[in-house]
Design an enzyme around this catalytic site. Sequence first.
Site, PDB file in Angstrom:
ATOM      1  N   ASP A   1     -10.998   2.386   4.217  1.00 46.97           N
ATOM      2  CA  ASP A   1     -11.261   0.951   4.093  1.00 46.97           C
ATOM      3  C   ASP A   1     -12.761   0.650   4.074  1.00 46.97           C
ATOM      4  O   ASP A   1     -13.172  -0.456   3.749  1.00 46.97           O
ATOM      5  CB  ASP A   1     -10.625   0.186   5.273  1.00 46.97           C
ATOM      6  CG  ASP A   1      -9.237  -0.340   4.924  1.00 46.97           C
ATOM      7  OD1 ASP A   1      -8.941  -0.494   3.723  1.00 46.97           O
ATOM      8  OD2 ASP A   1      -8.447  -0.595   5.863  1.00 46.97           O
TER       9      ASP A   1
ATOM     10  N   LYS B   1       0.839  -1.206   0.000  1.00 44.62           N
ATOM     11  CA  LYS B   1       0.000   0.000   0.000  1.00 44.62           C
ATOM     12  C   LYS B   1       0.874   1.256   0.000  1.00 44.62           C
ATOM     13  O   LYS B   1       0.595   2.223  -0.700  1.00 44.62           O
ATOM     14  CB  LYS B   1      -0.956  -0.026   1.211  1.00 44.62           C
ATOM     15  CG  LYS B   1      -2.009  -1.120   1.066  1.00 44.62           C
ATOM     16  CD  LYS B   1      -2.797  -1.385   2.351  1.00 44.62           C
ATOM     17  CE  LYS B   1      -3.686  -2.612   2.161  1.00 44.62           C
ATOM     18  NZ  LYS B   1      -4.422  -2.972   3.381  1.00 44.62           N
TER      19      LYS B   1
ATOM     20  N   GLN C   1      -4.361  -2.051   9.574  1.00 42.68           N
ATOM     21  CA  GLN C   1      -4.267  -3.359   8.907  1.00 42.68           C
ATOM     22  C   GLN C   1      -4.842  -4.440   9.831  1.00 42.68           C
ATOM     23  O   GLN C   1      -4.392  -4.596  10.962  1.00 42.68           O
ATOM     24  CB  GLN C   1      -2.797  -3.649   8.567  1.00 42.68           C
ATOM     25  CG  GLN C   1      -2.592  -4.897   7.747  1.00 42.68           C
ATOM     26  CD  GLN C   1      -3.243  -4.825   6.359  1.00 42.68           C
ATOM     27  OE1 GLN C   1      -3.158  -3.810   5.669  1.00 42.68           O
ATOM     28  NE2 GLN C   1      -3.907  -5.892   5.955  1.00 42.68           N
TER      29      GLN C   1
END
Length: 316
Positions: free
Chosen positions: A130, A63, A107
């Site tokens: 997200d 990312k 994450q």
Amino acid sequence: MYTIGQQMETSASLLEGGPLAAKIKQEVKAEIEEMVRTRGVRPGLAAVRVGDDPASAVYVGNKIKACEEVGIRSEHHALPATTSTAELLDLIASLNSRDDVDGILTQLPLPAGIDERAIIEAIDPAKDVDGFHPVNVGNLALGRPAFVPCTPTGIIELLLHSDVEIRGTRACVVGRSQIVGRPMAQLLLQRDATVTICHSRTRDLASVTREADLLIVAIGRTGMIGREHIKPGATVVDVGMNKVTDPVQVRELFGPDAEKRLDVLSKRGFTLVGDVHPAGAAEVAGRLTPVPGGVGLLTVAMLMKNTLQAATRRRS
Ligand code: NDP
């Protein structure tokens, strides 16, 4: 597009994610350059990782690399596994309050001792790139503008880009996770598919999945969806990413095409395989996403797109 499994006399064509992911990142890059040139603003993404799970480190690394490619300013907060929920909440609060941070991602999975739900709910919904915050989940369910998880939005982009019909078709999503299955089903419904969701308690799974023109599989079970689960000619999207280390299993999964994979296995110690049985599916599906090289590449590209969108919305 090209066909796979020539030696197996198969017909499934590959829906590759790479070219589309590159195109999306190119478009995001151009928009960011324009934003920097005209408004002096550069979007910023903060990635938070806790503990030393090697897979999470690779995902976050990918990312950050994508941010560099498209011109997003990124920062990587790598915290020790001993971090408490309170400490992580403090970090999220400071990222929420900073004007130069447009997107925040933590994450997953977080270490067992951390209250994952509290962390997700602490992220400002306007920075939740997200799409895991309940406000964004709720807005998606209501068909309102929302940040949507990157894997299902990437799949929709791939289907549209490949001229796969969604409206009016029978779509089946196998898996009901918050990250993939549920938002996937919502997005397909928004585009007028008739959607069935399957999970581990579904009875006679194959009889349900065989009805689908469009089959999306996200279960985390190596090669479980075989030819008996697939309607001839169906489009099959394989979200699964499973490491296979056994050469016997590689031969069973890839049949006559196993040599290349065995080569990868001997060099890296594993090869990535999806939830769909590659040799079996290639014999019956019309179109199929490869693993690797399919959905995974699009997930990161869509994160870049979501971060640009967050910056545009917050700063307009
Ligand atoms: P989860 O483990 O959160 O969810 C798995 C889902 O599959 C659950 O809903 C579960 O049902 C269902 N399931 C499990 N076993 C079966 C079975 N035998 N029959 C039918 N349904 C079953 O997984 P994720 O959604 O997070 O991930 C799924 C896969 O996708 C993984 O391989 C993951 O690595 C991959 N992935 C790939 C991404 C990418 O970018 N390519 C991104 C995210 C995930 P139940 O709810 O009943 O338990």
